[in-house]
Write a protein that holds these residues in place. Structure first.
Motif, PDB file in Angstrom:
ATOM      1  N   VAL A  16       0.863  -1.181   0.000  1.00 39.08           N
ATOM      2  CA  VAL A  16       0.000   0.000   0.000  1.00 39.08           C
ATOM      3  C   VAL A  16       0.899   1.231   0.000  1.00 39.08           C
ATOM      4  O   VAL A  16       1.833   1.331   0.811  1.00 39.08           O
ATOM      5  N   TYR A  17       0.619   2.176  -0.906  1.00 33.46           N
ATOM      6  CA  TYR A  17       1.444   3.383  -0.984  1.00 33.46           C
ATOM      7  C   TYR A  17       0.581   4.586  -1.329  1.00 33.46           C
ATOM      8  O   TYR A  17      -0.552   4.449  -1.797  1.00 33.46           O
ATOM      9  N   ARG A  18       1.123   5.755  -1.073  1.00 34.27           N
ATOM     10  CA  ARG A  18       0.423   7.002  -1.391  1.00 34.27           C
ATOM     11  C   ARG A  18       0.947   7.549  -2.722  1.00 34.27           C
ATOM     12  O   ARG A  18       2.149   7.596  -2.946  1.00 34.27           O
ATOM     13  N   ALA A  19       0.019   7.992  -3.564  1.00 33.71           N
ATOM     14  CA  ALA A  19       0.388   8.526  -4.873  1.00 33.71           C
ATOM     15  C   ALA A  19       0.464  10.053  -4.818  1.00 33.71           C
ATOM     16  O   ALA A  19      -0.125  10.683  -3.941  1.00 33.71           O
ATOM     17  N   LYS A  53      -6.266   8.304  -9.864  1.00 38.00           N
ATOM     18  CA  LYS A  53      -6.841   6.982  -9.610  1.00 38.00           C
ATOM     19  C   LYS A  53      -6.965   6.725  -8.112  1.00 38.00           C
ATOM     20  O   LYS A  53      -6.998   5.585  -7.684  1.00 38.00           O
ATOM     21  N   GLY A  54      -6.990   7.764  -7.329  1.00 38.51           N
ATOM     22  CA  GLY A  54      -7.067   7.614  -5.871  1.00 38.51           C
ATOM     23  C   GLY A  54      -5.737   7.956  -5.231  1.00 38.51           C
ATOM     24  O   GLY A  54      -4.677   7.701  -5.804  1.00 38.51           O
ATOM     25  N   LYS A  55      -5.797   8.530  -4.054  1.00 39.97           N
ATOM     26  CA  LYS A  55      -4.585   8.959  -3.356  1.00 39.97           C
ATOM     27  C   LYS A  55      -3.820   7.753  -2.787  1.00 39.97           C
ATOM     28  O   LYS A  55      -2.609   7.719  -2.777  1.00 39.97           O
ATOM     29  N   ARG A 112      -2.995   3.839  -3.162  1.00 37.96           N
ATOM     30  CA  ARG A 112      -3.031   2.765  -4.149  1.00 37.96           C
ATOM     31  C   ARG A 112      -2.379   1.518  -3.589  1.00 37.96           C
ATOM     32  O   ARG A 112      -1.701   1.569  -2.560  1.00 37.96           O
ATOM     33  N   SER A 113      -2.571   0.409  -4.268  1.00 36.90           N
ATOM     34  CA  SER A 113      -2.009  -0.846  -3.770  1.00 36.90           C
ATOM     35  C   SER A 113      -1.638  -1.752  -4.936  1.00 36.90           C
ATOM     36  O   SER A 113      -2.224  -1.682  -6.012  1.00 36.90           O
ATOM     37  N   ILE A 114      -0.652  -2.604  -4.677  1.00 35.69           N
ATOM     38  CA  ILE A 114      -0.237  -3.629  -5.637  1.00 35.69           C
ATOM     39  C   ILE A 114      -0.371  -4.969  -4.922  1.00 35.69           C
ATOM     40  O   ILE A 114       0.217  -5.172  -3.857  1.00 35.69           O
TER      41      ILE A 114
END
Length: 131
Positions: free
Chosen positions: A77-80, A85-87, A89-91
């Motif tokens: 989980v990280y902040r963009a 696409k949303g503040k 995000r996750s991989i």
């Protein structure tokens, strides 16, 4: 003389007006994941292959302990910077196998993890469960 002791220990609470039963309502948040650290990418002496990441799971110190986590879902989980696409995000990925004897595991993600994830926290979800 006859003993006036209660038949069940919880009946004592009814006589004194004080309840002995523990409260079952918990206001603590429940965490459905364990923390892990992205240690490295899979690599040889000179080449690095970023399609496989090496994770160190908190509290796992041996190869035998890793068997519980095989097949579990993993998320970074990280902040963009921009919120297109949303503040947040996750991989997503999955633990594939153990790595070495010190409790590290290998994981493959849907997209390769970025270099800024090295040393960062990753969440190892406690599902799917085989128990």
């Amino acid at each position: 003389p006859l003993s006036l002791a209660p038949a069940h220990p919880h009946q004592l609470g009814d006589q004194t007006g004080v309840s002995i039963m523990p409260s079952t309502i918990s206001h603590q948040p429940v965490r459905l994941y364990t923390k892990a650290t992205h240690v490295s990418f899979q690599r040889s002496n000179r080449n690095q292959s970023p399609h496989t990441s090496i994770l160190q799971i908190e509290g796992v110190k041996s190869k035998e302990d890793t068997s519980f986590y095989l097949g579990k879902r993993v998320v970074f989980v990280y902040r963009a910077k921009n919120a297109k696409k949303g503040k947040v995000r996750s991989i997503w990925g999955r633990v594939t196998r153990s790595h070495g004897n010190s409790g590290c595991v290998r994981a493959k993600f849907s997209n390769n993890l970025p270099p800024k994830s090295l040393g960062a926290n990753v969440r190892v979800m406690l599902y799917p469960s085989a128990v």
